[in-house]
Design an enzyme around this catalytic site. Sequence first.
Site, PDB file in Angstrom:
ATOM      1  N   GLU A 126      28.513 -21.884   2.920  1.00  0.00           N
ATOM      2  CA  GLU A 126      27.100 -21.824   3.249  1.00  0.00           C
ATOM      3  C   GLU A 126      26.262 -21.658   1.986  1.00  0.00           C
ATOM      4  OE1 GLU A 126      26.991 -20.200   7.733  1.00  0.00           O
ATOM      5  OE2 GLU A 126      27.547 -18.702   6.266  1.00  0.00           O
ATOM      6  N   CYS A 139      20.656 -19.455  -2.915  1.00  0.00           N
ATOM      7  CA  CYS A 139      21.783 -18.529  -2.950  1.00  0.00           C
ATOM      8  C   CYS A 139      23.053 -19.364  -2.766  1.00  0.00           C
ATOM      9  CB  CYS A 139      21.586 -17.532  -1.807  1.00  0.00           C
ATOM     10  SG  CYS A 139      22.902 -16.343  -1.677  1.00  0.00           S
ATOM     11  N   CYS A 146      36.181 -14.409   0.941  1.00  0.00           N
ATOM     12  CA  CYS A 146      36.279 -13.464  -0.177  1.00  0.00           C
ATOM     13  C   CYS A 146      37.516 -12.601   0.037  1.00  0.00           C
ATOM     14  CB  CYS A 146      35.021 -12.586  -0.229  1.00  0.00           C
ATOM     15  SG  CYS A 146      34.981 -11.487  -1.659  1.00  0.00           S
ATOM     16  N   CYS A 150      34.897  -5.610   1.391  1.00  0.00           N
ATOM     17  CA  CYS A 150      33.863  -4.574   1.480  1.00  0.00           C
ATOM     18  C   CYS A 150      33.573  -4.369   2.962  1.00  0.00           C
ATOM     19  CB  CYS A 150      32.607  -5.010   0.737  1.00  0.00           C
ATOM     20  SG  CYS A 150      32.936  -5.339  -1.004  1.00  0.00           S
ATOM     21  N   CYS A 153      30.540  -6.060   4.875  1.00  0.00           N
ATOM     22  CA  CYS A 153      30.219  -7.470   4.587  1.00  0.00           C
ATOM     23  C   CYS A 153      30.988  -8.423   5.498  1.00  0.00           C
ATOM     24  CB  CYS A 153      30.537  -7.784   3.126  1.00  0.00           C
ATOM     25  SG  CYS A 153      30.320  -9.519   2.713  1.00  0.00           S
ATOM     26  N   CYS A 382      21.733 -11.584   3.504  1.00  0.00           N
ATOM     27  CA  CYS A 382      22.836 -11.064   2.685  1.00  0.00           C
ATOM     28  C   CYS A 382      23.955 -10.544   3.552  1.00  0.00           C
ATOM     29  CB  CYS A 382      22.395  -9.848   1.872  1.00  0.00           C
ATOM     30  SG  CYS A 382      21.102 -10.127   0.741  1.00  0.00           S
TER      31      CYS A 382
HETATM   32  N1  SAH Z   1      30.620 -10.843  -3.932  1.00  0.00           N
HETATM   33  C1  SAH Z   1      29.457 -10.627  -4.682  1.00  0.00           C
HETATM   34  C2  SAH Z   1      28.313 -11.553  -4.350  1.00  0.00           C
HETATM   35  C3  SAH Z   1      28.068 -11.898  -2.898  1.00  0.00           C
HETATM   36  S1  SAH Z   1      27.459 -10.653  -1.842  1.00  0.00           S
HETATM   37  C4  SAH Z   1      29.016  -9.185  -4.562  1.00  0.00           C
HETATM   38  O1  SAH Z   1      29.544  -8.477  -3.731  1.00  0.00           O
HETATM   39  O2  SAH Z   1      28.165  -8.785  -5.349  1.00  0.00           O
HETATM   40  C5  SAH Z   1      25.722 -10.573  -2.199  1.00  0.00           C
HETATM   41  C6  SAH Z   1      25.097  -9.184  -1.909  1.00  0.00           C
HETATM   42  O3  SAH Z   1      24.971  -8.955  -0.485  1.00  0.00           O
HETATM   43  C7  SAH Z   1      25.964  -8.051  -2.420  1.00  0.00           C
HETATM   44  O4  SAH Z   1      25.183  -7.063  -3.048  1.00  0.00           O
HETATM   45  C8  SAH Z   1      26.559  -7.525  -1.163  1.00  0.00           C
HETATM   46  O5  SAH Z   1      27.006  -6.219  -1.335  1.00  0.00           O
HETATM   47  C9  SAH Z   1      25.418  -7.652  -0.191  1.00  0.00           C
HETATM   48  N2  SAH Z   1      25.837  -7.551   1.213  1.00  0.00           N
HETATM   49  C10 SAH Z   1      27.039  -7.854   1.735  1.00  0.00           C
HETATM   50  N3  SAH Z   1      27.035  -7.623   3.070  1.00  0.00           N
HETATM   51  C11 SAH Z   1      25.796  -7.178   3.387  1.00  0.00           C
HETATM   52  C12 SAH Z   1      25.171  -6.829   4.629  1.00  0.00           C
HETATM   53  N4  SAH Z   1      25.812  -6.902   5.765  1.00  0.00           N
HETATM   54  N5  SAH Z   1      23.874  -6.442   4.598  1.00  0.00           N
HETATM   55  C13 SAH Z   1      23.196  -6.421   3.428  1.00  0.00           C
HETATM   56  N6  SAH Z   1      23.732  -6.769   2.229  1.00  0.00           N
HETATM   57  C14 SAH Z   1      25.020  -7.147   2.206  1.00  0.00           C
HETATM   58 FE1  SF4 Z   2      33.224 -10.099  -1.168  1.00  0.00          FE
HETATM   59 FE2  SF4 Z   2      31.312  -9.422   0.530  1.00  0.00          FE
HETATM   60 FE3  SF4 Z   2      32.395  -7.568  -1.053  1.00  0.00          FE
HETATM   61 FE4  SF4 Z   2      30.802  -9.444  -2.111  1.00  0.00          FE
HETATM   62  S1  SF4 Z   2      30.184  -7.866  -0.645  1.00  0.00           S
HETATM   63  S2  SF4 Z   2      32.774  -8.752  -2.901  1.00  0.00           S
HETATM   64  S3  SF4 Z   2      31.311 -11.215  -0.785  1.00  0.00           S
HETATM   65  S4  SF4 Z   2      33.451  -8.728   0.572  1.00  0.00           S
END
Ligand code: SAH
Ligand code: SF4
Length: 410
Positions: A126, A139, A146, A150, A153, A382
């Site tokens: 996406e 973006c 991934c 986390c 996420c 995000c």
């Molecule tokens: N993997 C990288 C980049 C992609 S995520 C990283 O983790 O930095 C982009 C941003 O969205 C990151 O700061 C991530 O922590 C945040 N993010 C992920 N899941 C989210 C959610 N459910 N609500 C808000 N932000 C989120």
């Molecule tokens: Fe991967 Fe989501 Fe963690 Fe970014 S926030 S490192 S995309 S699992």
Amino acid sequence: MANLALLKRRNAPQPVTPEVRALDVAGEPQLIGASREELAGHLAAVGVPRHQIAMRVAQLWHWLYVRGVDDLSAMTNVAAPVREALAARLPVGSAEMVEDQISTDGTRKWLLRFPAKGAGRPVEVETVYIPEENRGTLCVSSQVGCTLNCTFCHTGTQRMVRNLTAGEIVEQVVFARRRLGDFVGAERAANGPLEGRMISNVVLMGMGEPLYNFDGVKAAMAVVSDGDGLSLSKRRITLSTSGVVPMISRVGDEMGVLLAISLHAVRDELRDVLVPLNRKYPLAQLMDACRNYPGLSNARRITFEYVMLKGVNDSLEDARALVELIKGIPAKINLIPFNSWPGSDYECSDWDQIEAFADIVNRAGYASPVRTPRGQDILAACGQLKSASEKMSARERRANETAAAAAAAE
Ligand code: SAH
Ligand code: SF4
């Protein structure tokens, strides 16, 4: 009179040199995203004489990145036999659009499919466009899924993972610019900044951990920031990482783009849970890497991203500890209201709490814009990205639709 022997010699196909052949074998399997050296390798391989290669590379570069042309036959100043030989050898690009969604707030999300690599299957990723009055941010994804889970996420729950090639990363930008009418002579799409380019900024904040695909991302950003092509300034490209400490200084040294850190917690105990990579690279190491980030200055600050999770990381004590933790680092703090997704365990902090948290951060002298959630109704915000490269079950799809409908009704 011209020296006929010399002319003949010049125009005869040159033998491919070993360096060119090596690049050719390892190179990008499509024109979009290939470096100039890789393009030179492809041209040499189809018999373009050595003395013409630099000119042909410049022509291809112009058509691909200034004009946004998707078909070799449209590259009219490239000799027809060269175009034909190249077309037989490799495609211009490989993205196929599967979905094009527009949010009620103008945010757009495209689902792009790329062909299988080796024994794998085709993959879907996406790409999200966020228009604002004074800028347009794209973006882009760096991986399919991934590997880092986390806990807040959505992307992290996707099973299927592979790195995107440099070509697939660059193609997201080229595709979006075509779609938005952001190439010379094209008609601009309706939603976008009032002036300037439709895409003025690129953030590597889509699917995936960009520092687990360092080479692909580096090669892609070199193309995206090339001044004779897509021409995006490195100050308008931000790479977000969850904290792959050993790679951080290389981002500054080798890519020269801005850095964002997904911080989300100020104590190891909590960050170990939210961002499990913290167990490998704890906060002290992460902060050291930030303090030593090459090129760090007030004009080139690090952005710390902090997702607001109700009752988890949003206390005022956390806010004070955050300010303490980043002391001395030229920084911005980006507070991100948690975007929920089907099956997530967290809730977004209350608005009053976010404001009180932001207030402490602001008073300590840090800009701390609260990132307005965009595109929630199409699950483009995000952390909501997750492609069907892993097939959704019917139950999940229904839950997704309910979440999207609820967000749209808000
Ligand atoms: N993997 C990288 C980049 C992609 S995520 C990283 O983790 O930095 C982009 C941003 O969205 C990151 O700061 C991530 O922590 C945040 N993010 C992920 N899941 C989210 C959610 N459910 N609500 C808000 N932000 C989120
Ligand atoms: Fe991967 Fe989501 Fe963690 Fe970014 S926030 S490192 S995309 S699992």
